[in-house]
Write a protein that holds these residues in place. Structure first.
Motif, mmCIF file in Angstrom:
data_model
loop_
_atom_site.group_PDB
_atom_site.id
_atom_site.type_symbol
_atom_site.label_atom_id
_atom_site.label_comp_id
_atom_site.label_asym_id
_atom_site.label_seq_id
_atom_site.Cartn_x
_atom_site.Cartn_y
_atom_site.Cartn_z
ATOM 1 N N LYS A 39 -26.442 7.247 -37.809
ATOM 2 C CA LYS A 39 -25.340 8.745 -38.077
ATOM 3 C C LYS A 39 -24.737 8.647 -36.981
ATOM 4 O O LYS A 39 -23.707 9.743 -37.148
ATOM 5 C CB LYS A 39 -26.904 9.807 -38.261
ATOM 6 C CG LYS A 39 -26.732 11.054 -38.280
ATOM 7 C CD LYS A 39 -26.904 12.246 -38.394
ATOM 8 C CE LYS A 39 -26.802 13.424 -38.282
ATOM 9 N NZ LYS A 39 -28.153 15.011 -38.570
ATOM 10 N N LYS A 40 -24.834 8.356 -35.580
ATOM 11 C CA LYS A 40 -23.940 8.694 -34.394
ATOM 12 C C LYS A 40 -22.675 7.900 -35.064
ATOM 13 O O LYS A 40 -21.886 8.051 -34.235
ATOM 14 C CB LYS A 40 -24.868 7.996 -33.103
ATOM 15 C CG LYS A 40 -23.535 8.166 -32.239
ATOM 16 C CD LYS A 40 -24.560 7.726 -30.934
ATOM 17 C CE LYS A 40 -23.878 8.042 -29.498
ATOM 18 N NZ LYS A 40 -23.958 6.839 -28.330
ATOM 19 N N GLN A 43 -20.423 9.825 -36.880
ATOM 20 C CA GLN A 43 -19.684 10.343 -36.694
ATOM 21 C C GLN A 43 -18.812 9.942 -35.558
ATOM 22 O O GLN A 43 -17.753 11.100 -36.056
ATOM 23 C CB GLN A 43 -21.080 11.575 -36.083
ATOM 24 C CG GLN A 43 -21.813 12.672 -36.249
ATOM 25 C CD GLN A 43 -22.766 13.007 -36.005
ATOM 26 O OE1 GLN A 43 -22.846 12.647 -34.154
ATOM 27 N NE2 GLN A 43 -23.835 14.134 -36.259
ATOM 28 N N ASN A 46 -15.678 9.703 -38.256
ATOM 29 C CA ASN A 46 -15.082 10.661 -38.606
ATOM 30 C C ASN A 46 -14.395 11.652 -37.533
ATOM 31 O O ASN A 46 -12.797 11.516 -37.522
ATOM 32 C CB ASN A 46 -15.697 11.658 -38.988
ATOM 33 C CG ASN A 46 -16.698 11.014 -40.343
ATOM 34 O OD1 ASN A 46 -16.340 10.457 -41.312
ATOM 35 N ND2 ASN A 46 -17.548 11.389 -40.459
#
Length: 108
Positions: A39-40, A43, A46
Motif C-alpha cells: 500500500k505504501k 501511494q 501515485n
C-alpha cells in the motif's frame, strides 16, 4: 538435557494442527507486513506520478525547493542556491499552499 528431548516419544497426532498454525502465521505476516508495504509503495508511485511544475517539495535529504522542470529521468528543483536535478524517488513530500501560503498575496 538434550538426551531427554531425543528420547522423548514422537507425537502420534496428525499434522493438521501444525499446518493450520503455519497457515495462520502466513496470513498474519501478510496482513501485518506485506500488505501495508504494498500500500505504501502504491501511494509513493501515485505521488511521484502526480508531481507538477511549481509544486513546493522536500527531498528525502531535507532540501526544500520548487519543481521547475519535470523530465523522464528526474526533476529539476529550484532552490535558493540555484537549480538542482534529483530523481523522482528522492522527493519525500509536498508542501501545500494551505500550509505555506505565498507572502506576495498579503495586504498591508
Amino acid at each position: 538435557m538434550i538426551t531427554i528431548f531425543l528420547q522423548a516419544a514422537g507425537g502420534e497426532g496428525s499434522m493438521m494442527p501444525t499446518m493450520i498454525m503455519m497457515g495462520l502465521m502466513f496470513v498474519g505476516f501478510y496482513f501485518l507486513m506485506i500488505r501495508p508495504q504494498m500500500k505504501k509503495s502504491k501511494q509513493e508511485k501515485n505521488f511521484q506520478s502526480e508531481l507538477k511544475v511549481g509544486s513546493r517539495i522536500v527531498t528525502t535529504s531535507g532540501m526544500h525547493g520548487r519543481i521547475s522542470q519535470i523530465q523522464e529521468d528526474g526533476v529539476v528543483i529550484e532552490t535558493l542556491s540555484g537549480k538542482l536535478k534529483f530523481e523522482k524517488a528522492a522527493i519525500s513530500r509536498e508542501f501545500t499552499q494551505q500550509r505555506f501560503p505565498d507572502n506576495s498575496t498579503d495586504t498591508k
